[in-house]
Scaffold this active site. Structure first.
Site, PDB file in Angstrom:
ATOM      1  N   LYS A 173      66.560 -16.121  20.597  1.00 13.18           N
ATOM      2  CA  LYS A 173      66.836 -14.734  20.960  1.00 13.18           C
ATOM      3  C   LYS A 173      67.016 -14.597  22.468  1.00 13.18           C
ATOM      4  O   LYS A 173      66.587 -15.471  23.240  1.00 13.18           O
ATOM      5  CB  LYS A 173      65.720 -13.819  20.485  1.00 13.18           C
ATOM      6  CG  LYS A 173      64.401 -13.942  21.212  1.00 13.18           C
ATOM      7  CD  LYS A 173      63.459 -12.857  20.700  1.00 13.18           C
ATOM      8  CE  LYS A 173      62.070 -12.987  21.276  1.00 13.18           C
ATOM      9  NZ  LYS A 173      61.173 -11.929  20.806  1.00 13.18           N
ATOM     10  N   GLY A 427      49.317  -7.978  17.704  1.00  9.71           N
ATOM     11  CA  GLY A 427      48.544  -8.450  16.561  1.00  9.71           C
ATOM     12  C   GLY A 427      48.276  -9.941  16.529  1.00  9.71           C
ATOM     13  O   GLY A 427      47.396 -10.395  15.786  1.00  9.71           O
ATOM     14  N   CYS A 432      54.310  -9.791  20.709  1.00 10.73           N
ATOM     15  CA  CYS A 432      55.388  -8.800  20.654  1.00 10.73           C
ATOM     16  C   CYS A 432      54.980  -7.491  21.336  1.00 10.73           C
ATOM     17  O   CYS A 432      55.838  -6.749  21.810  1.00 10.73           O
ATOM     18  CB  CYS A 432      55.777  -8.519  19.197  1.00 10.73           C
ATOM     19  SG  CYS A 432      56.379  -9.981  18.345  1.00 10.73           S
ATOM     20  N   GLY A 433      53.704  -7.190  21.348  1.00 10.06           N
ATOM     21  CA  GLY A 433      53.238  -5.962  22.012  1.00 10.06           C
ATOM     22  C   GLY A 433      53.014  -6.149  23.508  1.00 10.06           C
ATOM     23  O   GLY A 433      52.473  -5.261  24.171  1.00 10.06           O
TER      24      GLY A 433
END
Lengths: 501, 514
Positions: A173, A427, A432-433
């Site tokens: 990505k 999490g 990702c957070g």
């Protein structure tokens, strides 16, 4: 000898996921369990469609919203899609100023993509090894402090990168962002353009290699190149073409751009990209890497004067960025009723209604929806960012959003804070957070407590997105969720000047 | 043929007693990229540690050999913690699965099922996982007692396979009242065997535990395109009026996804629905705004009956209804009309005119072309309906209502209309007279009785053909009141919107227009 391709690389090489678009109705009729595994878990992501193992049969669609701009008519189409899913439906504002819709059936996909196209929306190439949603200044075009309007630049880059001759099979990505204000913190992107001067001329200095992952976290570093605004699409294409050709396809955990930069050396990488850029007729200029981004991002919440006299934007706090169909539809109505019909999404997972005339402000502020999405949320809620969590993600070790919301609400009951504190909740170690960007970062974990394995959170402290950016560092390796509010209360009092009520 | 499960055997060089140690890969070192044999001993890091997460990720991705871990679990040197099992289970090949199922760990389903389930949907579609697990698990479940069968089926049910579907079906039938079996209904849906549609519909519709009905409905959702429409559509239509709002809402949303569902939903608009469900139906249908062209009175005034009809239609459709009088200048649409038209991508023009007179032949085309221009400018389609009087269903409803009234009163009827020009109008009058089974009389508005001079009026029902009171009906009433007639004076029937059946017909038809 050519190395053997991994399963993912084989799947990507065999067929482009975009080719599945025409087959969606037939695939839906056959049922998702009949899909080829690579189509299901890999290729559909080229259309922005995500199989979710936690909710088998209920899919996710991730949009592309360049610069986080969305119109009321567009939001209504998405609200309708979520509404069809009843209690299974929801939408999340993402940390890339984007939206992802949850709870959809495979049967919903063909009509949804068609309805989206009719209002100018796309979900194309929003997942997997693609250039992800391109972010920009959420206040672009309305910001009194604006250096440059990022909207046309972001749109032009997206158009160039989704064109037929652009790469469709990257090794990994790829995140791109364009800064347009003194608070455009973008160093977590693979490729970031920060506003900068060269000989007094406005343009952009190029930063490369930022990313977060389970293995490593890095902030982008200067490539020591400067570009004029109109060069950004071509340069982005050159970077992607080079990455497509030269990136690591053997080890996915070492395939983000920074590894390529390191493998070639910064000078070698720059030379290679410049050579690629020159094949497109482009020429970049040397630069010392200094830029005009000097401070941490503003919250953008509340009532704020736009650069246009008499107009305001109203920033609304969306708890943990989670929306339901009714909330989305109502936001669209409010934007149309009180503003120009345009809304913006922020990386802090909040929403802005823009172009609100002074005279319309009292009516907007009296709208019932603002009880849910407050323009003046608490000092923690305003800046709380969260990943999806275990409700929808099989990697997550804790239900991130609900945990974050309940802990933040509890802390706001207990404490008064002199200023907002940015908490980032994630999490699992995939981050990702973005926990390393938070003044306080929290990462789902398991810990032993009273002889039992329990859900817990690691605590990171000290992330700074200001002029001297740094990543948060581990503060506590595992606080059981049942004790998290107490631990954070103490931390906020000791380190952030909070006062107990 | 199913091979007998092999017990878990120590691998070469593996000691049962040696304390386990495992190659740990600190974060800085990254995750190894090539599969390799483990170091024959296992040493799972502390819960919550970064190292453990990475160890499990390696195991999950098949980057380390599973045998040592299996062995450590078998000999008890490693506790069967859920995160370890979750990482270990999906990558096992068939012989290891058989060994695992033959081991103590699989004596009861709870531990393995709980650990495997979160990742299982994604794994179950992988050919390797199917090859490894399907037959051994089928065999294991087949010989298990019924309680344990129930426990294993959440894993097994995610393999789409006729034998699995049969097992699920039989288990559901056998345990209809057992809460543990209700969770199998979505899995039965995932199997997409058309024959199960009827069972799922029945369990969703018939009175029973709410949770079971919800699960049956989710089963219908997950296999939606597989079920016979003849079973599915009536079932879902019935659920639209369910007392449980969540059931009703989901039924609406499922109907909306079916090719023929819109028809069923439009029928739902005329039923007594919970307001929230009605709103949901309206959102799904996105009815176009209607422009009802009506005759109107002097100065463009529109009679109350028509205004009430429009309001009722709008409330049911959840879309604006604009009344436009022929006698008025073109009205400015309600501000809600165009946004609603854009959402529906259309606006529908319905002339509520009963005869093909000058209005239908001249005014209607003119007004329609004005709307054509306006809709084109807004980027929406203009849908045109024929004038109401030409609808066969309307003619049939009118004939039925009139026949009922004639039979009730034991009187003959005459229907009255204002004078019409041209052959087309004459043919239409003849046709309608035939349909209604009674003659038409052309009579001027200003003196209706003059047109009736040649008619025997005793024991007669006079029907002015108009939806709402107009000059013809009002003048006729006045003239009859002042006329001195013998007994059995003719009776003037009310305007058609005053007839319960006809109003209901019109309301229903307009509500159900796309």
């Amino acid at each position: 000898m050519t190395p053997t391709l991994s399963r993912i690389e084989q799947a990507k090489a065999e067929r482009c996921g975009l080719d599945l678009a025409a087959e969606l109705p037939a695939l839906a009729a056959g049922g998702w369990e009949n899909l080829d595994e690579d189509d299901l878990t890999i290729r559909l992501k080229w259309l922005g469609i995500f199989f979710r193992p936690v909710t088998p049969g209920r899919f996710m669609v991730r949009l592309r919203l360049p610069n986080g701009v969305i119109q009321a008519d567009q939001l209504e189409v998405l609200a309708e899609a979520v509404d069809r899913c009843g209690s299974d439906g929801s939408a999340d504002i993402t940390t890339r100023q984007n939206l992802q819709l949850r709870g959809l059936l495979l049967e919903d996909m063909a009509p949804l993509l068609q309805a989206m196209e009719a209002v100018g929306l796309t979900s194309r190439q929003s997942g997997h090894d693609n250039p992800r949603n391109i972010t920009g200044n959420p206040l672009a075009g309305i910001d009194p402090e604006e250096i440059v309007d990022t909207r046309p630049l972001v749109a032009a880059i997206q158009t160039r990168l989704l064109a037929a001759d652009a790469p469709r099979n990257l090794p990994r990505k790829f995140n791109i962002a364009v800064g347009g204000a003194p608070d455009s913190f973008l160093l977590h992107n693979d490729l970031a353009y920060l506003p900068a001067l060269r000989d007094g001329q406005p343009g952009f200095t190029v930063m490369v290699g930022g990313f977060f992952s389970a293995q490593r976290n890095a902030l982008a570093i200067p490539l020591h190149l400067w570009l004029r605004a109109e060069q950004l699409p071509g340069f982005s294409l050159a970077v992607l073409r080079h990455f497509e050709r030269s990136g690591n396809r053997q080890a996915r955990n070492k395939s983000r751009l920074m590894y390529l930069v390191e493998a070639l050396g910064l000078d070698g990488y720059r030379d290679a990209v410049l050579a690629e850029f020159s094949t497109l007729g482009g020429e970049a200029f040397p630069h010392d890497g200094h830029h005009l981004v000097t401070r941490a991002p503003r919250s953008a919440l509340g009532v704020n004067a736009q650069s246009q006299p008499g107009l305001h934007w109203v920033g609304l706090g969306v708890p943990m960025g989670r929306l339901d169909a009714a909330g989305m539809a109502e936001l669209a109505q409010l934007a149309r009723r009180h503003g120009s019909g345009e809304l913006r999404l922020t990386e802090a997972q909040n929403v802005l209604i823009v172009d609100v005339p002074e005279a319309a402000m009292p009516d907007l502020l009296a709208e019932p929806l603002l009880q849910r999405f407050s323009p003046e949320p608490g000092a923690l809620m305003a800046e709380a960012v969260s990943c999806t969590g275990s409700r929808y993600c099989s990697f997550a070790l804790i239900p991130t959003k609900t945990t974050a919301q309940s802990v933040v609400e509890e802390l706001e009951r207990r404490l008064e804070l002199p200023h907002p504190v940015r908490t980032h909740w994630t999490g699992c170690p995939n981050a990702c957070g973005q926990p390393y960007m938070g003044e306080i970062g929290l990462m789902g974990a398991k810990a032993r407590h009273e002889g039992q394995m329990v859900e817990a959170a690691k605590v990171f402290v000290g992330g700074d997105m200001g002029s001297d950016p740094r990543l948060a560092e581990l503060h506590d390796k595992g606080v059981p969720l049942s004790q998290l509010a107490d631990a954070l209360e103490e931390l906020l009092v000791v380190r952030f000047g909070a006062r107990r009520r | 043929m199913i091979s007998p499960p092999a017990p878990i055997q120590p691998q070469d060089g593996v000691s049962h007693r040696r304390p386990a140690r495992v190659d740990a890969h600190p974060a800085a070192a990254g995750v190894p990229t090539q599969p390799r044999r483990s170091d024959l001993t296992v040493d799972l890091a502390e819960p919550g540690s970064e190292r453990r997460w990475q160890q499990l990720q390696q195991l999950r991705r098949g980057l380390v050999d599973a045998d040592a871990w299996l062995q450590a679990l078998a000999d008890g040197s490693l506790a069967p913690e859920p995160d370890l099992l979750a990482a270990l289970i999906p990558g096992l090949d068939r012989s290891r699965v058989e060994a695992l199922l033959a081991s103590e760990l699989a004596a009861e389903p709870g531990l393995l099922v709980k650990a495997a389930l979160p990742d299982w949907p994604a794994r179950a579609v992988q050919p390797a996982c199917r090859e490894a697990w399907l037959e051994p698990l089928l065999h294991h479940v087949a010989v298990a007692d019924s309680v344990h069968q129930l426990g294993w089926l959440p894993l097994l049910g995610l393999f789409r396979e006729a034998k699995v579907a049969r097992l699920l079906r039989e288990t559901v039938h056998r345990h209809l009242t057992a809460e543990a079996a209700w969770g199998l209904l979505p899995l039965l849906g995932l199997q997409r065997q058309p024959q199960d549609g009827a069972l799922l519909v029945r369990l969703a519709v018939e009175p029973g535990p709410l949770q079971r009905r919800h699960q049956a409905l989710e089963g219908l959702a997950l296999g939606l395109s597989a079920w016979p429409q003849a079973v599915l559509v009536p079932g879902l239509s019935a659920l639209v009026t369910d007392l449980d709002p969540a059931v009703a809402a989901k039924a609406v949303d499922l109907l909306a996804r079916l090719p023929v569902g819109a028809v069923a939903l439009r029928q739902g608009l005329t039923r007594a629905l919970d307001p929230e469900i009605l709103a949901r139906v309206q959102r799904r249908l996105r009815c176009s705004p209607l422009v009802l062209l009506v005759h109107g009175r002097h100065g463009g005034h529109i009679p109350d009956e028509l205004q009430q009809l429009a309001a009722d239609v709008a409330a049911r459709r959840g879309a604006p209804v604009l009344l436009q009088a022929l006698t008025a200048a073109q009205s400015t649409p309600d501000p809600e009309v165009w946004p609603a038209a854009r959402r529906a991508r259309a606006l529908t023009l319905v002339p509520l005119l009963l005869l093909p007179g000058g209005h239908v032949r001249s005014d209607l085309p003119r007004l329609a072309s004005q709307w054509q221009v306006a809709t084109r400018a807004q980027g929406v389609a203009l849908r045109r309906r024929p004038f109401l009087g030409a609808w066969p269903a309307w003619q049939a409803a009118l004939a039925q209502a009139l026949a009922r009234r004639q039979e009730l009163d034991q009187r003959r009827a005459l229907w009255l209309h204002h004078p019409l020009q041209g052959a087309l109008a004459r043919r239409f009058v003849g046709h309608l007279s035939a349909v209604l089974g009674c003659p038409a009389v052309s009579t001027p508005y200003e003196s209706p009785l003059r047109g009736l001079a040649d008619q025997p009026l005793e024991r007669t029902l006079l029907l002015p053909l108009t939806l709402a009171a107009n000059r013809l009906s009002e003048t006729l009433d006045l003239e009859l009141q002042s006329a001195t007639m013998a007994q059995d004076q003719p009776e003037v029937l009310p305007p058609l919107l005053g007839w319960t059946d006809l109003r209901r017909f019109l309301l229903t038809t307009l509500v159900q227009l796309p």
